[in-house]
Design an enzyme around this catalytic site. Structure first.
Site, mmCIF file in Angstrom:
data_model
loop_
_atom_site.group_PDB
_atom_site.id
_atom_site.type_symbol
_atom_site.label_atom_id
_atom_site.label_comp_id
_atom_site.label_asym_id
_atom_site.label_seq_id
_atom_site.Cartn_x
_atom_site.Cartn_y
_atom_site.Cartn_z
ATOM 1 N N GLU A 253 0.794 -1.163 -0.011
ATOM 2 C CA GLU A 253 -0.057 0.024 -0.197
ATOM 3 C C GLU A 253 0.884 1.043 0.078
ATOM 4 O OE1 GLU A 253 -1.764 3.064 0.198
ATOM 5 O OE2 GLU A 253 -1.711 2.748 2.354
ATOM 6 N N CYS A 287 -2.001 9.132 2.768
ATOM 7 C CA CYS A 287 -1.863 8.692 1.339
ATOM 8 C C CYS A 287 -2.900 8.988 0.564
ATOM 9 C CB CYS A 287 -1.499 7.196 1.241
ATOM 10 S SG CYS A 287 -2.909 6.033 2.199
#
Length: 487
Positions: A253, A287
């Site tokens: 990720e 993110c």
């Protein structure tokens, strides 16, 4: 008893089921808002990591054989402990990470829900019956992967650790957690203490802050079968390459540069409201942060004006002592990276509509207008409280701008026509889409992950994604008597 009693864990790592000195020395725990030293943590060495992998492999066998109801009970108790010790954990999250109380509270809520969701995994059906050409019982069975390495970053250390740790444990794996040393208490000590008090057997979860040498050992050690990594795209590529070389599964990720598309039929006030949250929540150190605001030319000027007004009104300061909307950036290196991207974009033709200033580690909420599509603040992940705004003239141009990035994590679209928004979203490859909302969201029961440079797809959240991530599929057949073969 104080949950985070420093006499238990100061200068130590959690290895082999107990708190022991790390052979890599110690690191000060520093408050970014003030520079004050809050304590110290032990730092692991590559040797510590190798020993942890060996003890984890041994402990995992017993844990996998533990009845599913007992594993579920440990996860449920862990979930309750997040609430029971919320005040202490929140204090550390605010002080060590620089999170404002709202961010800290959100992290605790997600952590609790991740454990409750994971508690349901041990009782799920773990296989299926298959038809066979032979007179036998044929089945596909899910079994624990074995030892899972979880490498988590500094920005949301609780969430980005627990979302892998909890389901991996629930499904019968042992876990070695390597938190970022800058947030090793919130991202490491807290999780180790939660599961220690929840009754997890010794050695099943180990916590080792450390450097790249520790990470490399935890990826390459033969006992480790799965790596769950959250961090930058650059670091993720290295982890993926190393894992591939050693034939390991790596769930990556990675970074993001998520776009918010504001179509010409949107309400400007509503769009500016969600846009501000998407770019400035947790100082943009997420993110999923809205990194690019793509706004139809008909609304562009009004949008910039209203977003800039919101940014100028957001107070920046020490979240432990004042009511602020934005806390500090994690460290000077990250702050300087943010400011370099801003100043380079201004040099490329962008106009500062708000912010672009800092005091120590406090970076003001910043809006950049008239940003060229190839300016650094648009082309790169900023990971700070900066909102670059780019205009477009029609849907085709919006799609072209949105897909210009190498990243593909999250996408937001603001429009009064929801079906039009969905049709547009189908043409922009991302792992997450929010219609009439910004790009930042996380729920424990929902799949999370990006595509392209943002990672290797959804593998966190929701039972199906977690089972796929942390188990192996085994084909099993049973027959009686054995068949007679021609030789």
């Amino acid at each position: 008893m104080v949950f985070l009693d420093s006499s238990t864990w100061t200068d130590r790592i959690f290895a082999g089921g107990s708190w022991v000195p790390g052979s890599g020395g110690t690191r000060k725990v520093t408050e970014p808002a003030t520079g004050a030293v809050l304590g110290s943590v032990g730092i692991a060495s590559a040797e510590d990591a190798a020993k942890a992998a060996e003890t984890a492999a041994e402990a995992q066998r017993g844990w996998a054989a533990t009845p599913h109801v007992q594993r579920a009970a440990v996860l449920r108790k862990a979930a309750r402990l997040w609430s029971e010790y919320a005040d202490e954990i929140r204090w550390w999250n605010v002080r060590e990470v620089g999170a404002v109380p709202g961010v800290a509270g959100f992290s605790l809520h997600v952590a609790e829900q991740e454990c409750y969701e994971a508690a349901a995994l041990p009782g799920r059906p773990y296989g299926e019956l298959l038809p066979s050409e032979e007179p036998r019982l044929s089945m596909a069975r899910r079994v624990p992967a074995g030892v899972v390495t979880v490498i988590s970053p500094f920005n949301m250390p609780i969430i980005l650790g627990i979302r892998s740790v909890a389901p991996a444990l629930a499904l019968g794996n042992a876990v070695i957690l390597k938190p970022d040393p800058r947030t090793a208490v919130t991202g490491g000590v807290v999780l180790a203490r939660i599961f220690e008090e929840a009754g997890l057997p010794p050695g099943v979860l180990q916590m080792l802050p450390g450097g790249a040498d520790v990470g490399e050992t935890l990826v390459t050690h033969p006992a480790v079968r799965v790596i769950s990594f959250t961090g930058s795209t650059g670091a993720g590529r290295k982890v993926g390459e190393l894992a591939g070389k050693h034939l390991k599964r790596a769930h990556l990720e990675l970074g993001g540069n998520s776009a918010l598309i504001v179509l010409d039929d949107a309400d400007v006030d509503e769009a500016a409201g969600v846009a501000a949250f998407g770019s400035f929540f947790h100082q943009g150190q997420i993110c999923m942060t809205t990194g690019r605001h793509l706004v139809h030319e008909r609304l562009y000027d009004d949008f910039v004006e209203r977003l800039a007004a919101k940014a100028a009104a957001l107070r920046v300061g020490d979240p432990a002592r004042d009511e602020v909307a934005l806390g500090p950036i994690i460290d000077a290196g990250q702050r300087d990276k943010i400011h370099e991207l801003v100043t380079a974009s201004v040099s490329a033709g962008a106009r500062v509509a708000a912010g672009a200033e800092y005091d120590r580690l406090f970076y003001s909420a910043t809006v950049l207008a008239d940003v060229p599509p190839d300016a650094p603040a648009v082309a790169q992940e900023i990971f700070g409280p900066v909102a670059p705004v780019v205009r477009f003239s029609d849907a085709e141009e919006a799609i072209r701008l949105a897909t210009a990035s190498e990243y593909g994590l999250s996408l937001g679209i603001v429009t009064r026509d929801v079906l039009k928004g969905l049709e547009l979203a189908d043409r922009v490859p991302t792992g997450i889409v929010h219609i009439n909302d910004q790009t930042v969201s996380d729920e424990a029961n929902s799949p999370f992950g990006g595509v392209a440079a943002s990672g290797t797809g959804s593998r966190f959240g929701g039972a199906a994604a977690n089972v796929e991530a942390f188990t192996e599929t085994r084909w099993v057949t049973v027959r009686n008597p054995p068949p007679a073969y021609p030789f």
